[in-house]
Design a protein around this motif. Structure first.
Motif, PDB file in Angstrom:
ATOM      1  N   ALA A 181       0.819  -1.471   0.135  1.00  0.00           N
ATOM      2  CA  ALA A 181       0.117  -0.077  -0.064  1.00  0.00           C
ATOM      3  C   ALA A 181       0.864   1.336  -0.043  1.00  0.00           C
ATOM      4  CB  ALA A 181      -0.971  -0.032   1.190  1.00  0.00           C
ATOM      5  N   LEU A 182       1.894   1.271   0.567  1.00  0.00           N
ATOM      6  CA  LEU A 182       2.956   2.257   0.468  1.00  0.00           C
ATOM      7  C   LEU A 182       3.394   2.623  -0.623  1.00  0.00           C
ATOM      8  CD1 LEU A 182       4.552   4.683   2.272  1.00  0.00           C
ATOM      9  CD2 LEU A 182       6.020   2.937   2.721  1.00  0.00           C
ATOM     10  N   GLY A 183       3.774   1.765  -1.482  1.00  0.00           N
ATOM     11  CA  GLY A 183       4.139   1.878  -3.043  1.00  0.00           C
ATOM     12  C   GLY A 183       3.322   2.406  -3.732  1.00  0.00           C
ATOM     13  N   ARG A 184       1.837   1.843  -3.817  1.00  0.00           N
ATOM     14  CA  ARG A 184       0.720   2.458  -4.440  1.00  0.00           C
ATOM     15  C   ARG A 184       0.314   3.781  -4.003  1.00  0.00           C
ATOM     16  NH1 ARG A 184      -0.931  -2.736  -3.200  1.00  0.00           N
ATOM     17  NH2 ARG A 184      -2.550  -1.902  -1.354  1.00  0.00           N
ATOM     18  N   ALA A 185       0.600   4.242  -2.709  1.00  0.00           N
ATOM     19  CA  ALA A 185       0.270   5.471  -2.345  1.00  0.00           C
ATOM     20  C   ALA A 185       1.382   6.428  -2.900  1.00  0.00           C
ATOM     21  CB  ALA A 185       0.199   5.806  -0.834  1.00  0.00           C
ATOM     22  N   TRP A 186       2.531   5.962  -2.850  1.00  0.00           N
ATOM     23  CA  TRP A 186       3.914   6.888  -3.275  1.00  0.00           C
ATOM     24  C   TRP A 186       3.724   6.809  -4.859  1.00  0.00           C
ATOM     25  CZ3 TRP A 186       7.765   5.572  -6.580  1.00  0.00           C
ATOM     26  CH2 TRP A 186       8.692   6.654  -6.770  1.00  0.00           C
ATOM     27  N   GLN A 187       3.197   5.899  -5.457  1.00  0.00           N
ATOM     28  CA  GLN A 187       3.070   5.877  -6.986  1.00  0.00           C
ATOM     29  C   GLN A 187       1.969   6.914  -7.498  1.00  0.00           C
ATOM     30  OE1 GLN A 187       4.755   4.972  -9.255  1.00  0.00           O
ATOM     31  NE2 GLN A 187       3.737   4.414 -11.312  1.00  0.00           N
ATOM     32  N   ARG A 188       0.861   7.042  -6.579  1.00  0.00           N
ATOM     33  CA  ARG A 188      -0.362   7.582  -6.958  1.00  0.00           C
ATOM     34  C   ARG A 188      -0.091   9.005  -6.782  1.00  0.00           C
ATOM     35  NH1 ARG A 188      -5.772   7.787  -3.389  1.00  0.00           N
ATOM     36  NH2 ARG A 188      -6.765   9.439  -4.438  1.00  0.00           N
ATOM     37  N   GLN A 189       0.720   9.376  -5.569  1.00  0.00           N
ATOM     38  CA  GLN A 189       1.097  10.898  -5.458  1.00  0.00           C
ATOM     39  C   GLN A 189       2.114  11.387  -6.417  1.00  0.00           C
ATOM     40  OE1 GLN A 189       0.464  13.293  -3.539  1.00  0.00           O
ATOM     41  NE2 GLN A 189       1.793  14.563  -4.414  1.00  0.00           N
ATOM     42  N   ARG A 190       2.965  10.503  -6.895  1.00  0.00           N
ATOM     43  CA  ARG A 190       3.927  10.908  -7.961  1.00  0.00           C
ATOM     44  C   ARG A 190       3.300  11.143  -9.191  1.00  0.00           C
ATOM     45  NH1 ARG A 190       9.056   7.394  -9.982  1.00  0.00           N
ATOM     46  NH2 ARG A 190       7.092   5.815 -10.460  1.00  0.00           N
ATOM     47  N   LEU A 191       2.214  10.253  -9.784  1.00  0.00           N
ATOM     48  CA  LEU A 191       1.406  10.270 -10.872  1.00  0.00           C
ATOM     49  C   LEU A 191       0.797  11.876 -10.672  1.00  0.00           C
ATOM     50  CD1 LEU A 191       0.199   6.784 -11.392  1.00  0.00           C
ATOM     51  CD2 LEU A 191       1.804   7.948 -12.909  1.00  0.00           C
ATOM     52  N   GLN A 192       0.081  11.938  -9.499  1.00  0.00           N
ATOM     53  CA  GLN A 192      -0.761  13.243  -9.621  1.00  0.00           C
ATOM     54  C   GLN A 192       0.278  14.211  -9.692  1.00  0.00           C
ATOM     55  OE1 GLN A 192      -4.059  13.873  -9.277  1.00  0.00           O
ATOM     56  NE2 GLN A 192      -3.238  15.907  -9.346  1.00  0.00           N
ATOM     57  N   SER A 193       1.305  14.327  -8.986  1.00  0.00           N
ATOM     58  CA  SER A 193       2.294  15.722  -8.974  1.00  0.00           C
ATOM     59  C   SER A 193       2.682  15.904 -10.100  1.00  0.00           C
ATOM     60  CB  SER A 193       3.112  15.445  -7.851  1.00  0.00           C
ATOM     61  OG  SER A 193       4.121  14.575  -8.191  1.00  0.00           O
ATOM     62  N   MET A 194       3.295  14.883 -11.163  1.00  0.00           N
ATOM     63  CA  MET A 194       3.729  14.839 -12.473  1.00  0.00           C
ATOM     64  C   MET A 194       2.677  14.982 -13.523  1.00  0.00           C
ATOM     65  SD  MET A 194       6.796  12.278 -12.175  1.00  0.00           S
ATOM     66  CE  MET A 194       7.677  12.925 -13.543  1.00  0.00           C
ATOM     67  N   PHE A 195       1.504  14.275 -13.505  1.00  0.00           N
ATOM     68  CA  PHE A 195       0.661  14.468 -14.711  1.00  0.00           C
ATOM     69  C   PHE A 195      -0.801  14.901 -14.367  1.00  0.00           C
ATOM     70  CE2 PHE A 195       3.411  10.614 -15.368  1.00  0.00           C
ATOM     71  CZ  PHE A 195       4.220  11.077 -16.304  1.00  0.00           C
ATOM     72  N   GLY A 196      -1.097  15.067 -13.132  1.00  0.00           N
ATOM     73  CA  GLY A 196      -2.432  15.364 -12.708  1.00  0.00           C
ATOM     74  C   GLY A 196      -2.931  16.725 -13.568  1.00  0.00           C
ATOM     75  N   PRO A 197      -2.459  17.744 -13.334  1.00  0.00           N
ATOM     76  CA  PRO A 197      -2.760  19.021 -14.176  1.00  0.00           C
ATOM     77  C   PRO A 197      -2.878  18.907 -15.710  1.00  0.00           C
ATOM     78  CG  PRO A 197      -1.086  19.670 -12.464  1.00  0.00           C
ATOM     79  CD  PRO A 197      -1.154  18.124 -12.426  1.00  0.00           C
ATOM     80  N   ALA A 198      -2.146  18.216 -16.249  1.00  0.00           N
ATOM     81  CA  ALA A 198      -2.067  18.031 -17.674  1.00  0.00           C
ATOM     82  C   ALA A 198      -3.106  17.033 -18.152  1.00  0.00           C
ATOM     83  CB  ALA A 198      -0.576  17.302 -18.324  1.00  0.00           C
ATOM     84  N   LEU A 199      -3.407  16.086 -17.302  1.00  0.00           N
ATOM     85  CA  LEU A 199      -4.352  15.053 -17.576  1.00  0.00           C
ATOM     86  C   LEU A 199      -5.807  15.683 -17.401  1.00  0.00           C
ATOM     87  CD1 LEU A 199      -5.215  12.265 -18.440  1.00  0.00           C
ATOM     88  CD2 LEU A 199      -5.024  11.560 -15.691  1.00  0.00           C
ATOM     89  N   GLU A 200      -6.222  16.593 -16.234  1.00  0.00           N
ATOM     90  CA  GLU A 200      -7.013  17.268 -16.140  1.00  0.00           C
ATOM     91  C   GLU A 200      -7.457  18.029 -17.321  1.00  0.00           C
ATOM     92  OE1 GLU A 200      -6.613  19.262 -12.342  1.00  0.00           O
ATOM     93  OE2 GLU A 200      -6.634  17.389 -11.201  1.00  0.00           O
TER      94      GLU A 200
END
Length: 155
Positions: free
Chosen positions: A78-97
């Motif tokens: 779960a820690l790895g998934r949370a880290w991956q989600r945070q990384r994806l959100q910070s790197m790609f969230g605004p562009a994907l939105e």
């Protein structure tokens, strides 16, 4: 409604799914394009049978994620998934939105163009006494309901 929901909910849902599946950036881009394609196909199917001729006119989902380093090892759970989600959100969230909002707007414009075209056909049919005005009126009512308005505007 489905187009609006896509614009509002798809980015977070896509990032969540990508983190759970430990996707890399390319897989996230493919997933986003697949979801957008499904929405476009549902929209086109709503217009059947006349949408078959406009298949090429469907807007394309335009977003390509830049590569990410490899996802964290599965041993992190779960820690790895949370880290991956945070990384994806910070790197790609605004562009994907932004890409999802732009795609929703393009698909909505595509749908509105079909409503306007059907209205023009109805008017032309009524003035020329041509093909089934009742069917055209039903099509316009169905399309207007799909757009969320009781009387769509014409161009």
């Amino acid at each position: 409604r489905a187009i609006a929901e896509f614009s509002e909910r798809a980015p977070a849902a896509l990032l969540q799914r990508a983190a759970q599946a430990r996707m890399d950036a390319a897989a996230l881009g493919t997933l986003a394009a697949d979801v957008a394609h499904q929405l476009a196909q549902q929209t086109r199917a709503m217009l059947a049978p006349d949408a078959s001729e406009d298949n090429a006119a469907l807007p394309a989902f335009d977003w390509q994620a830049t590569p990410l380093p490899a996802p964290p090892p599965r041993a992190l759970g779960a820690l790895g998934r949370a880290w991956q989600r945070q990384r994806l959100q910070s790197m790609f969230g605004p562009a994907l939105e932004q890409a999802c909002r732009a795609y929703a707007a393009a698909l909505h414009a595509w749908l509105e163009a079909h409503v306007a075209a059907r209205q023009r056909q109805l008017r032309a049919g009524q003035s020329a006494g041509a093909a089934d005005p009742a069917q055209l009126a039903q099509d316009i009512a169905r399309l207007a309901a799909a757009l969320g308005s009781s009387s769509p505007t014409t161009s």
